[in-house]
Design a protein around this motif. Sequence first.
Motif, PDB file in Angstrom:
ATOM      1  N   ALA A 351       0.830  -1.210   0.000  1.00 57.74           N
ATOM      2  CA  ALA A 351       0.000   0.000   0.000  1.00 57.74           C
ATOM      3  C   ALA A 351       0.864   1.259   0.000  1.00 57.74           C
ATOM      4  CB  ALA A 351      -0.937  -0.005   1.215  1.00 57.74           C
ATOM      5  N   GLN A 352       1.954   1.241   0.745  1.00 62.35           N
ATOM      6  CA  GLN A 352       2.852   2.394   0.756  1.00 62.35           C
ATOM      7  C   GLN A 352       3.504   2.583  -0.608  1.00 62.35           C
ATOM      8  OE1 GLN A 352       5.140   1.086   4.242  1.00 62.35           O
ATOM      9  NE2 GLN A 352       4.537   2.963   5.277  1.00 62.35           N
ATOM     10  N   ALA A 353       3.876   1.487  -1.258  1.00 62.85           N
ATOM     11  CA  ALA A 353       4.446   1.596  -2.605  1.00 62.85           C
ATOM     12  C   ALA A 353       3.429   2.165  -3.581  1.00 62.85           C
ATOM     13  CB  ALA A 353       4.928   0.217  -3.072  1.00 62.85           C
ATOM     14  N   ASP A 354       2.163   1.751  -3.449  1.00 61.78           N
ATOM     15  CA  ASP A 354       1.115   2.301  -4.320  1.00 61.78           C
ATOM     16  C   ASP A 354       0.923   3.795  -4.056  1.00 61.78           C
ATOM     17  OD1 ASP A 354       0.779  -0.202  -5.386  1.00 61.78           O
ATOM     18  OD2 ASP A 354      -0.935  -0.721  -4.108  1.00 61.78           O
ATOM     19  N   GLY A 355       1.019   4.185  -2.771  1.00 60.28           N
ATOM     20  CA  GLY A 355       0.883   5.603  -2.450  1.00 60.28           C
ATOM     21  C   GLY A 355       1.981   6.441  -3.071  1.00 60.28           C
ATOM     22  N   VAL A 356       3.207   5.934  -3.016  1.00 61.17           N
ATOM     23  CA  VAL A 356       4.319   6.659  -3.636  1.00 61.17           C
ATOM     24  C   VAL A 356       4.161   6.687  -5.149  1.00 61.17           C
ATOM     25  CG1 VAL A 356       6.823   6.706  -3.946  1.00 61.17           C
ATOM     26  CG2 VAL A 356       5.861   6.110  -1.730  1.00 61.17           C
ATOM     27  N   GLU A 357       3.627   5.607  -5.717  1.00 60.47           N
ATOM     28  CA  GLU A 357       3.375   5.578  -7.156  1.00 60.47           C
ATOM     29  C   GLU A 357       2.391   6.676  -7.555  1.00 60.47           C
ATOM     30  OE1 GLU A 357       3.776   4.499 -11.026  1.00 60.47           O
ATOM     31  OE2 GLU A 357       4.857   3.573  -9.362  1.00 60.47           O
ATOM     32  N   ALA A 358       1.385   6.888  -6.718  1.00 64.59           N
ATOM     33  CA  ALA A 358       0.429   7.965  -6.991  1.00 64.59           C
ATOM     34  C   ALA A 358       1.098   9.333  -6.890  1.00 64.59           C
ATOM     35  CB  ALA A 358      -0.748   7.867  -6.024  1.00 64.59           C
ATOM     36  N   ARG A 359       2.009   9.481  -5.939  1.00 67.35           N
ATOM     37  CA  ARG A 359       2.730  10.752  -5.812  1.00 67.35           C
ATOM     38  C   ARG A 359       3.620  11.004  -7.016  1.00 67.35           C
ATOM     39  NH1 ARG A 359       5.713  11.135  -0.204  1.00 67.35           N
ATOM     40  NH2 ARG A 359       6.322  13.104  -1.188  1.00 67.35           N
ATOM     41  N   ILE A 360       4.216   9.936  -7.555  1.00 70.04           N
ATOM     42  CA  ILE A 360       5.041  10.088  -8.756  1.00 70.04           C
ATOM     43  C   ILE A 360       4.179  10.540  -9.934  1.00 70.04           C
ATOM     44  CG2 ILE A 360       6.446   8.838 -10.434  1.00 70.04           C
ATOM     45  CD1 ILE A 360       7.460   7.095  -8.164  1.00 70.04           C
ATOM     46  N   ALA A 361       2.993   9.928 -10.066  1.00 73.16           N
ATOM     47  CA  ALA A 361       2.093  10.337 -11.148  1.00 73.16           C
ATOM     48  C   ALA A 361       1.670  11.788 -10.987  1.00 73.16           C
ATOM     49  CB  ALA A 361       0.870   9.421 -11.172  1.00 73.16           C
ATOM     50  N   ASP A 362       1.416  12.200  -9.746  1.00 69.83           N
ATOM     51  CA  ASP A 362       1.035  13.596  -9.499  1.00 69.83           C
ATOM     52  C   ASP A 362       2.190  14.535  -9.810  1.00 69.83           C
ATOM     53  OD1 ASP A 362      -0.846  15.634  -8.242  1.00 69.83           O
ATOM     54  OD2 ASP A 362       0.889  15.828  -6.923  1.00 69.83           O
ATOM     55  N   PHE A 363       3.403  14.124  -9.458  1.00 68.02           N
ATOM     56  CA  PHE A 363       4.573  14.955  -9.754  1.00 68.02           C
ATOM     57  C   PHE A 363       4.762  15.109 -11.259  1.00 68.02           C
ATOM     58  CE2 PHE A 363       9.074  15.476 -10.689  1.00 68.02           C
ATOM     59  CZ  PHE A 363       9.420  16.541  -9.867  1.00 68.02           C
ATOM     60  N   ASP A 364       4.604  13.995 -11.994  1.00 67.25           N
ATOM     61  CA  ASP A 364       4.750  14.072 -13.447  1.00 67.25           C
ATOM     62  C   ASP A 364       3.695  14.986 -14.061  1.00 67.25           C
ATOM     63  OD1 ASP A 364       6.832  12.334 -13.216  1.00 67.25           O
ATOM     64  OD2 ASP A 364       5.711  10.558 -13.850  1.00 67.25           O
ATOM     65  N   ALA A 365       2.472  14.905 -13.533  1.00 60.99           N
ATOM     66  CA  ALA A 365       1.416  15.772 -14.046  1.00 60.99           C
ATOM     67  C   ALA A 365       1.722  17.234 -13.746  1.00 60.99           C
ATOM     68  CB  ALA A 365       0.075  15.370 -13.443  1.00 60.99           C
ATOM     69  N   MET A 366       2.276  17.488 -12.557  1.00 62.54           N
ATOM     70  CA  MET A 366       2.613  18.858 -12.185  1.00 62.54           C
ATOM     71  C   MET A 366       3.705  19.405 -13.092  1.00 62.54           C
ATOM     72  SD  MET A 366       4.240  20.270  -8.620  1.00 62.54           S
ATOM     73  CE  MET A 366       5.791  19.438  -9.017  1.00 62.54           C
ATOM     74  N   VAL A 367       4.730  18.584 -13.343  1.00 63.49           N
ATOM     75  CA  VAL A 367       5.804  19.031 -14.241  1.00 63.49           C
ATOM     76  C   VAL A 367       5.260  19.245 -15.646  1.00 63.49           C
ATOM     77  CG1 VAL A 367       7.991  18.356 -15.297  1.00 63.49           C
ATOM     78  CG2 VAL A 367       7.612  17.960 -12.865  1.00 63.49           C
ATOM     79  N   GLY A 368       4.312  18.397 -16.045  1.00 63.80           N
ATOM     80  CA  GLY A 368       3.772  18.517 -17.397  1.00 63.80           C
ATOM     81  C   GLY A 368       2.873  19.713 -17.590  1.00 63.80           C
ATOM     82  N   SER A 369       2.319  20.272 -16.496  1.00 63.54           N
ATOM     83  CA  SER A 369       1.419  21.421 -16.620  1.00 63.54           C
ATOM     84  C   SER A 369       1.986  22.657 -15.949  1.00 63.54           C
ATOM     85  CB  SER A 369       0.055  21.066 -16.003  1.00 63.54           C
ATOM     86  OG  SER A 369       0.215  20.712 -14.646  1.00 63.54           O
ATOM     87  N   THR A 370       2.029  22.633 -14.616  1.00 59.11           N
ATOM     88  CA  THR A 370       2.503  23.808 -13.878  1.00 59.11           C
ATOM     89  C   THR A 370       3.940  24.133 -14.214  1.00 59.11           C
ATOM     90  OG1 THR A 370       1.002  23.231 -12.082  1.00 59.11           O
ATOM     91  CG2 THR A 370       2.748  24.816 -11.597  1.00 59.11           C
ATOM     92  N   GLU A 371       4.805  23.099 -14.179  1.00 63.24           N
ATOM     93  CA  GLU A 371       6.203  23.347 -14.473  1.00 63.24           C
ATOM     94  C   GLU A 371       6.406  23.722 -15.936  1.00 63.24           C
ATOM     95  OE1 GLU A 371       8.811  23.544 -12.463  1.00 63.24           O
ATOM     96  OE2 GLU A 371       7.404  23.351 -10.818  1.00 63.24           O
ATOM     97  N   ALA A 372       5.591  23.182 -16.814  1.00 59.79           N
ATOM     98  CA  ALA A 372       5.714  23.570 -18.218  1.00 59.79           C
ATOM     99  C   ALA A 372       5.435  25.060 -18.381  1.00 59.79           C
ATOM    100  CB  ALA A 372       4.743  22.754 -19.061  1.00 59.79           C
ATOM    101  N   ARG A 373       4.377  25.504 -17.713  1.00 59.42           N
ATOM    102  CA  ARG A 373       4.074  26.927 -17.790  1.00 59.42           C
ATOM    103  C   ARG A 373       5.213  27.753 -17.203  1.00 59.42           C
ATOM    104  NH1 ARG A 373       2.793  30.286 -14.167  1.00 59.42           N
ATOM    105  NH2 ARG A 373       2.456  28.629 -12.656  1.00 59.42           N
ATOM    106  N   ARG A 374       5.773  27.264 -16.056  1.00 56.42           N
ATOM    107  CA  ARG A 374       6.837  28.027 -15.426  1.00 56.42           C
ATOM    108  C   ARG A 374       8.095  28.026 -16.278  1.00 56.42           C
ATOM    109  NH1 ARG A 374       8.838  26.410  -9.519  1.00 56.42           N
ATOM    110  NH2 ARG A 374      10.800  25.760 -10.428  1.00 56.42           N
ATOM    111  N   VAL A 375       8.420  26.878 -16.876  1.00 59.45           N
ATOM    112  CA  VAL A 375       9.606  26.809 -17.726  1.00 59.45           C
ATOM    113  C   VAL A 375       9.480  27.763 -18.899  1.00 59.45           C
ATOM    114  CG1 VAL A 375      10.808  25.321 -19.357  1.00 59.45           C
ATOM    115  CG2 VAL A 375      10.329  24.497 -17.054  1.00 59.45           C
ATOM    116  N   LEU A 376       8.307  27.743 -19.523  1.00 59.22           N
ATOM    117  CA  LEU A 376       8.098  28.631 -20.659  1.00 59.22           C
ATOM    118  C   LEU A 376       8.140  30.094 -20.233  1.00 59.22           C
ATOM    119  CD1 LEU A 376       5.277  26.705 -22.553  1.00 59.22           C
ATOM    120  CD2 LEU A 376       7.718  26.805 -23.105  1.00 59.22           C
TER     121      LEU A 376
END
Length: 425
Positions: A351-376
């Motif tokens: 369950a803890q591994a699944d929780g971290v997996e969800a955090r990784i997916a959230d981080f990737d989504a953040m980099v793909g949207s929020t961080e993309a906007r910030r990088v640009l």
Amino acid sequence: MNAIGRWGVMVMVMLMLMLVVGARAASAQTSLPLSLDEAIRRGVEQAPRMAEARAREAAAGATTTARRADGLPSAFATAGYLRTNHVPAFGFLQSPGSTLVLFPDIPDNYRVRAEMDVPLYSAGRVKSLTEVARADEAAAGADRGTVEQDVRLEVIRAYWLLVMARENVSVIERGLERTDAYVRDARSQVDAGVASPSDVLTAQAQRARQSVRVVQARNAAASAQLELARLIGAPPGQSIVTTTAVSAPMNGIAAVSEQSADALIARALQGRSERTSLTERRTGFQASAVAALANRKPWIGGALAVEPASPNSRYIPRSSDWNTSWELGVNLTWPLFDGGKAKANYAAATAQADGVEARIADFDAMVGSTEARRVLEERYRAGVATSTDVLDAQVSLLEAELERTNLAASLRLSEARLLRALGGL
């Protein structure tokens, strides 16, 4: 001690105090030339957060070494002395005048034992626990990298804020000089009868407002210097002289500016230490789940012992002579029932591994949207805010100089933020 002697001691103490105070004052007044690279180096070296991160990484590394040692042979030695009360000797009469003593009176007992345990089979338990520790060590190293990136960015920000604050002071002070000249001209015109006294009052009011701005700008510059001194570990009274030109771009920014947005986002996903930390922690929880299931399987260990003793209980009849005995064996341990503990530990780790997996997916989504906007946004600032735009601004010369410095410093800070977003600061 006579009065002359006491006065001499007091004079010497006062002179020493004056020397100490003078040395401190001289130290406080000594300027510290500081480049941006030197400020970053000092900030990283003395930051308490960095010391904590290094300690955590060292602790994780020691844990990894300890887990590996669980799969290696271990040896230990013991020694002891035991004094007992006197007892009657016990034996058999063999012939007249001859007795076979089986249990003699030996009150002094000496014992030395050397033992070695050899893990032969652990059902993957040692390997899994070692992988857990290794993943924790890698995650701690990634966390240290994250802290270092944050510290570097914080020092860069404080450095350029100090540059901008001092440029603001310089411009406002020069503006105050112009206002003083305006006041003098107004008074001369009043004395010559070509202007009314209200013109002098207007000029004095402008000078008062400019004086307030000077005080505010100096306070802001002093605060900026204190903040930079705190980050690099300099004394609070240390005067810092920035030596890096605001026009110098950040190292590596040229190659970054030429990449597309998709390439920058992919680089951020690969280079950010925050994601590395999450990935390693997920690996650690997965290994913990494997280790939990291994606790239900048998494990085998070998044991070897050598024991010199006086008397040695394995030798009959007992004798005060030193005799050596040895042991060699194999032990099999098989947990048959643990009340469901292994399954529960496996479920918890999964369950803890699944929780971290969800955090990784959230981080990737953040980099793909929020961080993309910030990088640009940061790249846009880095490419758009040029000195030509500032020089073309229709403002006064002093304000243009201040704006030019502020934009250049903001450009350097935007470059640093861009590199931080990519994990390459």
